[in-house]
Design a protein around this motif. Structure first.
Motif, PDB file in Angstrom:
ATOM      1  N   VAL A 177      31.834  -2.962 -28.698  1.00  0.00           N
ATOM      2  CA  VAL A 177      32.364  -4.157 -28.525  1.00  0.00           C
ATOM      3  C   VAL A 177      32.481  -4.584 -27.050  1.00  0.00           C
ATOM      4  CG1 VAL A 177      32.985  -4.569 -30.927  1.00  0.00           C
ATOM      5  CG2 VAL A 177      34.543  -4.200 -29.075  1.00  0.00           C
ATOM      6  N   HIS A 182      34.450 -12.897 -28.518  1.00  0.00           N
ATOM      7  CA  HIS A 182      35.345 -12.920 -29.590  1.00  0.00           C
ATOM      8  C   HIS A 182      34.621 -13.025 -30.873  1.00  0.00           C
ATOM      9  CE1 HIS A 182      39.471 -13.019 -30.960  1.00  0.00           C
ATOM     10  NE2 HIS A 182      39.110 -14.036 -31.995  1.00  0.00           N
ATOM     11  N   GLU A 184      31.350 -12.391 -31.489  1.00  0.00           N
ATOM     12  CA  GLU A 184      30.529 -11.233 -31.429  1.00  0.00           C
ATOM     13  C   GLU A 184      31.142  -9.906 -31.928  1.00  0.00           C
ATOM     14  OE1 GLU A 184      27.074 -12.045 -28.196  1.00  0.00           O
ATOM     15  OE2 GLU A 184      28.980 -11.332 -27.274  1.00  0.00           O
ATOM     16  N   THR A 185      32.333  -9.879 -31.305  1.00  0.00           N
ATOM     17  CA  THR A 185      33.285  -8.626 -31.652  1.00  0.00           C
ATOM     18  C   THR A 185      33.643  -8.700 -33.079  1.00  0.00           C
ATOM     19  OG1 THR A 185      34.337  -8.609 -29.514  1.00  0.00           O
ATOM     20  CG2 THR A 185      35.666  -7.607 -31.297  1.00  0.00           C
ATOM     21  N   GLU A 206      36.738   3.124 -28.652  1.00  0.00           N
ATOM     22  CA  GLU A 206      37.015   1.931 -28.314  1.00  0.00           C
ATOM     23  C   GLU A 206      38.067   1.580 -27.470  1.00  0.00           C
ATOM     24  OE1 GLU A 206      34.703  -0.680 -28.804  1.00  0.00           O
ATOM     25  OE2 GLU A 206      36.196  -1.374 -27.688  1.00  0.00           O
ATOM     26  N   ASP A 208      39.055  -1.810 -27.302  1.00  0.00           N
ATOM     27  CA  ASP A 208      39.521  -2.993 -27.943  1.00  0.00           C
ATOM     28  C   ASP A 208      40.733  -2.497 -29.082  1.00  0.00           C
ATOM     29  OD1 ASP A 208      40.110  -5.397 -29.713  1.00  0.00           O
ATOM     30  OD2 ASP A 208      38.199  -5.942 -28.909  1.00  0.00           O
ATOM     31  N   LEU A 211      40.775  -4.276 -32.328  1.00  0.00           N
ATOM     32  CA  LEU A 211      39.593  -3.865 -33.377  1.00  0.00           C
ATOM     33  C   LEU A 211      39.797  -2.300 -34.088  1.00  0.00           C
ATOM     34  CD1 LEU A 211      36.305  -4.071 -34.271  1.00  0.00           C
ATOM     35  CD2 LEU A 211      35.896  -2.565 -32.669  1.00  0.00           C
TER      36      LEU A 211
END
Ligand SMILES: Nc1ncnc2c1ncn2[C@@H]1O[C@H](COP(=O)(O)OP(=O)(O)O)[C@@H](O)[C@H]1O
Ligand SMILES: [Mg+2]
Length: 254
Positions: A177, A182, A184-185, A206, A208, A211
């Motif tokens: 991501v 936001h 799309e994530t 990752e 993020d 996530l």
């Protein structure tokens, strides 16, 4: 499913990975996190045969795969995406996804030239599988577009489709991501959960943290090439060593 055992990798005398060990459980999402330069991509490269560990071992489904070339690792059923996308920009979306199926081999030069019915039937079957993969990532409409005209978020999803199309036993995602907005994530998070629900085993590298916390069963933390923590998302979030590694540098867990 996968055991990384005391893996070391040095670049010009500097350790990118020092004595890293962890395991991936079948059917689970394991996140590999850590600040920039922690060694996450190097780890994925060592698992997929893009790079070779200087010491240590990687076992997949009980078989030692350390140092196998990338195409052999792919044939065993390990697929991946790349942090810096590696797509063929001039090829169409569907042709890029079809590349994810050619690892299975079985083509001959003569067959490709003469295209007898057997070959044409096989091509049709592969195309149907590629279309199904495009469908699951919402890319159907874009099938015939060249990749280089797509938005970044769509290109990231083409890589996901290519990694999944062969129905691999293990999927490694390197920052799926990064650079996405936001919305799309959130879509990718949903897709990762859907893959898990279908029984796929995933390693998610990752940045993020949100996530990672939402989709992972288990988290492994690297810092400076060393494995500094492992546990459930909650355990890791509260681990003082992890807080220090992150808050000291990026504030990602703040
Ligand atoms: N091919 C390479 N040659 C030299 N140094 C490298 C190479 N690949 C990675 N490194 C170094 O290894 C360390 C870990 O990098 P990397 O695995 O890309 O970290 P991450 O993915 O966690 O950000 C970094 O210090 C990086 O500069
Ligand atoms: Mg990286």
């Amino acid at each position: 499913m996968l055991d990384v055992i005391s893996v070391c990798r040095n670049f010009g005398g500097l350790p990118a990975l020092s004595d890293v060990s962890f395991s991936l459980q079948r059917g689970r999402v394991t996140a590999l996190i850590g600040p920039n330069g922690a060694g996450k991509t190097t780890m994925i490269n060592c698992i997929t045969g893009v790079d070779i560990p200087d010491a240590g071992r990687v076992d997949f489904a009980g078989e030692d795969i350390t140092g196998l070339p990338a195409y052999r690792v792919a044939r065993l059923g390990i697929s991946r995406t790349f942090q810096n996308l590696k797509l063929f920009p001039r090829l169409s979306v569907i042709d890029n996804v079809l590349c994810g199926l050619t690892v299975q081999g079985g083509q001959s030069m003569l067959g490709a030239l003469l295209r007898p019915p057997r070959v044409r039937n096989r091509e049709r079957r592969l195309r149907l599988r590629a279309m199904a993969a495009l469908d699951r990532f919402g890319l159907t409409e874009l099938a015939d577009w060249p990749v280089d005209v797509l938005a970044y978020g769509d290109r990231k999803r083409v890589e996901l489709a290519r990694a999944v199309v062969s129905e691999p036993r293990l999927i490694l995602l390197d920052e799926p991501v990064a650079g996405l907005n936001h919305e799309e994530t959130a879509t990718v998070a949903k897709e990762i959960r859907a893959l898990r629900a279908q029984g796929y085993t995933l390693l998610l590298v990752e940045h993020d943290m949100d996530l990672v916390m939402r989709v992972s069963d288990h988290v492994v933390v690297l810092d400076g090439g060393r494995c500094i923590a492992g546990g459930t998302p909650d355990e890791v979030r509260r681990n003082p060593l992890v807080l220090e590694a992150y808050l000291g540098r990026t504030g990602a867990l703040a």
